[in-house]
Design an enzyme around this catalytic site. Structure first.
Site, short mmCIF file in Angstrom:
data_model
loop_
_atom_site.label_atom_id
_atom_site.label_comp_id
_atom_site.label_asym_id
_atom_site.label_seq_id
_atom_site.Cartn_x
_atom_site.Cartn_y
_atom_site.Cartn_z
N ARG A 140 27.21 -6.91 10.66
CA ARG A 140 27.90 -7.50 11.82
C ARG A 140 29.30 -6.92 11.97
O ARG A 140 29.82 -6.83 13.08
CB ARG A 140 27.94 -9.03 11.71
CG ARG A 140 28.69 -9.52 10.49
CD ARG A 140 28.66 -11.02 10.39
NE ARG A 140 29.15 -11.45 9.09
CZ ARG A 140 29.76 -12.61 8.89
NH1 ARG A 140 29.94 -13.45 9.88
NH2 ARG A 140 30.16 -12.94 7.68
N SER A 176 32.10 -15.13 13.55
CA SER A 176 30.80 -14.73 12.99
C SER A 176 30.32 -13.40 13.54
O SER A 176 29.65 -12.64 12.86
CB SER A 176 29.74 -15.80 13.31
OG SER A 176 30.08 -17.02 12.70
N GLU A 185 24.56 -20.96 25.62
CA GLU A 185 24.00 -19.61 25.55
C GLU A 185 23.25 -19.21 26.82
O GLU A 185 23.27 -18.04 27.22
CB GLU A 185 23.06 -19.49 24.34
CG GLU A 185 23.76 -19.63 22.99
CD GLU A 185 23.98 -21.06 22.56
OE1 GLU A 185 23.50 -21.99 23.25
OE2 GLU A 185 24.64 -21.29 21.52
N PHE A 207 19.85 -17.93 18.56
CA PHE A 207 20.29 -18.44 19.87
C PHE A 207 20.35 -17.31 20.91
O PHE A 207 20.56 -17.57 22.09
CB PHE A 207 21.65 -19.13 19.73
CG PHE A 207 21.71 -20.10 18.58
CD1 PHE A 207 20.65 -20.96 18.33
CD2 PHE A 207 22.79 -20.13 17.72
CE1 PHE A 207 20.68 -21.83 17.26
CE2 PHE A 207 22.84 -21.01 16.65
CZ PHE A 207 21.78 -21.87 16.41
N HIS A 233 23.22 -12.47 12.26
CA HIS A 233 22.54 -13.44 11.39
C HIS A 233 21.03 -13.45 11.62
O HIS A 233 20.39 -14.50 11.60
CB HIS A 233 23.12 -14.84 11.59
CG HIS A 233 24.58 -14.95 11.22
ND1 HIS A 233 25.54 -14.12 11.73
CD2 HIS A 233 25.23 -15.78 10.37
CE1 HIS A 233 26.74 -14.44 11.22
NE2 HIS A 233 26.57 -15.44 10.39
N ASP A 268 22.51 -21.71 5.36
CA ASP A 268 22.37 -22.55 6.56
C ASP A 268 20.94 -23.01 6.78
O ASP A 268 20.69 -24.02 7.45
CB ASP A 268 22.86 -21.80 7.80
CG ASP A 268 24.36 -21.91 8.00
OD1 ASP A 268 24.98 -22.75 7.31
OD2 ASP A 268 24.91 -21.17 8.82
N ARG A 300 24.32 -10.93 8.42
CA ARG A 300 25.51 -11.46 7.78
C ARG A 300 25.74 -10.93 6.37
O ARG A 300 26.89 -10.71 5.98
CB ARG A 300 25.40 -12.99 7.75
CG ARG A 300 26.58 -13.66 7.11
CD ARG A 300 26.27 -15.14 6.90
NE ARG A 300 27.38 -15.84 6.31
CZ ARG A 300 27.24 -17.03 5.75
NH1 ARG A 300 26.07 -17.64 5.74
NH2 ARG A 300 28.28 -17.62 5.21
#
Lengths: 281, 318
Positions: free
Chosen positions: B13, B40, B61, B86, B112, B120, B170
């Site tokens: 990322r 992020s 989104e 998302f 991610h 998560d 990530r």
């Protein structure tokens, strides 16, 4: 060339005849909302907007219009054809195989005048905001218009967009909502009541105007007033009260004509009434 | 086996963040949008340099995808940023109608991806995104392998006309590709030429494939390793050429085995050259909380599992 109210009424009459013919020709489509929104779209394209039928997708230096409730494509296609975007003869291909006039508008067939696919409801306001932001970045001071159905406001994305525009001072945008109180399964207040729309939009930070969308004089006046209020830090929405099926008595005010095509007899009756009451173009 | 080494590890990322800044410097039409995940997505440097070309949409989104589509009308090149979960499933209809079907030049940048987001858990992981995106007509799907390649891919997609799904992650992974590489969309990268088995890997599993290749070499197995950074359009020529030589295939990806790279390869081979194939992928399940390393082991995505898959597929070789 900007048309006056009498000329606009004549064009609206022809567009309404196109709508019933198109829907009859393929025995499918959405005449009710199309007839209700005819006066607005005619006033927009022949009086309010600066636009160029030679059509460039980016529309730099032009006003842009996004039809979010894409199922009323018959009125959109007819107005585009009358405005010179393509030949009126092509209207006869509506919803037929190999046509550029798909059931719901699309860019995929490269029909001049269409800048986004619409039909899956709730997406047009976001797209219009993006186009309005691009205009600001480009130093282009023209205006972006949208049209939404009142039933469409049941989609959540509309309210995401409604939150974004005033927060970001998108003030080169005039959204309109066709408040006809009908959706496919019945009256909107029975299906999922929208309650006080003016209060909703106001609370989201929009400047709210209202008009009778079937009174050409009022439509022209309200659009001019809305235009004069752009560029002042506020996003503008016009709640436009119309009758579903306006102009054809047996279709008026009934959700049953949301998505039903007239048979031969009904077509003849509709055309007779439109000729009789509104004159020829 | 060609030797690959590294001195640094970084998250892919961050490669996206660096690439976005560079793309923004090269072309003033590049704009960026984010749905409340600037940190992020590593978009801060772009925002600092070009504040007027950035749009914060908040946690919305669907609206972000629509605004991105609209920005292209006016000539902008929008990059959207949020988690892969998302960026795809949550907004599939918006991507399908307002971006893909409408032929809009939007770059959907998804961080991610996969399950190595880790702690998560499954709500924030996604193992179906490649499948969802590759089914959309006209959509280009890219999954680069390390920091440098992600940066190069980000710069390259700004110059590509059409919708793109760019997938990255990530966890920190070894940087083993060149900093000044040219990224060619749709052109597979030959990592190691070999004769006994073709290993087609994507994303950070390319590094696992290299590790596996070294272990296989010690066993006397000469593996051909190809980095399929562009899953769609698939470099059919490179795949078929390799398979014609080796006669068996292992695919490796951090994705559900249904609908990912493995299925793209299988589909190509079924029609052109039916070949024994083994999948290194998640076996049609959701993920769970854990460290990236733990998840790689538990879900069978590491070098060890690639080696085992090679051993299995070589027994099936005709």
């Amino acid at each position: 060339m900007t048309k006056n109210v009498n000329e606009l009424k004549q064009i609206a009459s022809q567009v309404r005849r196109d709508i019933v013919r198109m829907v009859h020709g393929c025995q499918s489509g959405h005449p009710g909302g199309s007839l209700g929104c005819t006066d607005f779209l005619v006033a927009l394209y022949f009086n309010a907007m600066k636009h160029d039928p030679s059509f460039n997708m980016d529309g730099i230096g032009e006003d842009l219009f996004f039809l979010s409730n894409g199922h009323i494509s018959p009125v959109f296609y007819s107005v585009l054809a009358h405005a010179g975007y393509f030949d009126k003869a092509e209207l006869a291909t509506f919803r037929k195989l190999d046509s550029r006039l798909q059931g719901h508008p699309t860019t995929h067939e490269h029909l001049p005048g269409v800048r986004i696919a619409s039909g899956s409801l709730g997406q047009g306001l976001s797209v219009a905001i993006g186009a309005a932001l691009a205009k600001k970045l480009n130093g282009d001071d023209r205006i972006v218009y949208t049209l939404h159905g009142d039933g469409e406001l049941q989609e959540g994305q509309i309210w995401e967009a409604a939150m974004f525009a005033p927060h970001n001072k998108v003030d080169n945008l005039i959204a309109t909502v066709d408040v006809n109180g009908q959706q496919i399964d019945g009256p909107t207040d029975k299906i999922l009541n929208l309650l006080d729309l003016a209060a909703k939009w106001t609370s989201f930070g929009w400047e709210v105007m209202t008009m009778n969308g079937n009174d050409m004089e009022e439509v022209v006046k309200t659009l001019a007033e809305a235009k004069s209020r752009t560029g002042q830090g506020k996003s503008i929405v016009i709640l436009m009260h119309t009758g579903m099926g306006y102009g054809v008595d047996f279709m008026m005010g009934s959700h049953k004509w949301h998505g039903v095509a007239p048979n031969d007899e009904q077509l003849a009756a509709a055309l007779a009434q439109l000729e009789e009451t509104l004159g020829d173009y | 086996m060609k030797k690959y080494t590294y001195t640094d590890k970084k998250d892919t990322r961050s490669g996206f963040g660096a690439g976005l800044l560079e793309a923004g410097k090269r072309n003033d039409k590049v704009v960026a949008l984010c749905a409340d995940l600037i940190g992020s997505l590593k978009m801060a440097d772009f925002i600092k340099e070009f504040p007027e070309r950035f749009f914060q949409t908040g946690i919305a989104e669907a609206n972000m995808m629509g605004i991105a589509a609209g920005l292209t009308i006016g000539g902008k090149i929008p990059f959207t940023g949020t988690f892969a979960n998302f960026s795809t499933g949550r907004v599939y209809d918006q991507i399908r109608q307002s971006i893909a079907y409408s032929d809009k030049n939007v770059k959907i940048c998804a961080s991610h991806a996969g399950l190595t987001l880790g702690e998560d858990g499954a709500t924030h992981q996604i193992l179906e995104d490649i499948g969802l995106m590759k089914m959309l007509p006209g959509m280009t799907v890219i999954n680069p392998c390390d920091y440098n390649q992600t940066k190069a891919a980000t710069i390259a997609i700004a110059e590509h006309e059409g919708p793109v799904y760019l997938r990255f992650g990530r966890p920190v992974v070894p940087i083993f590709t060149d900093a000044d590489q040219k990224f060619e969309i749709g052109k597979a990268w030959m990592v190691n030429e070999g004769a006994d088995v073709s290993i087609f890997a994507t994303g950070h599993l390319v590094w696992e494939a290299i590790q596996a290749g070294e272990q296989l070499a010690e066993m006397g197995i000469d593996a051909e390793i190809i980095n399929i950074h562009t899953i769609k359009p698939l470099d059919a020529e490179a795949v078929l050429k390799s398979v014609a030589k080796t006669g068996c295939v292992v695919t490796a990806e951090e994705h559900n085995r249904l609908g990912g790279l493995g299925d793209s390869i299988a589909q190509l081979l079924a029609v052109n050259n039916p070949t024994p194939q083994e999948y290194v992928a998640v076996n049609d399940s959701f993920g769970e909380s854990g460290t990236p390393a733990q998840l790689m082991t538990k879900y069978g995505l590491d070098a060890k599992h690639i080696v085992e898959a090679v051993q299995r597929v070589m027994k099936r070789k005709k």
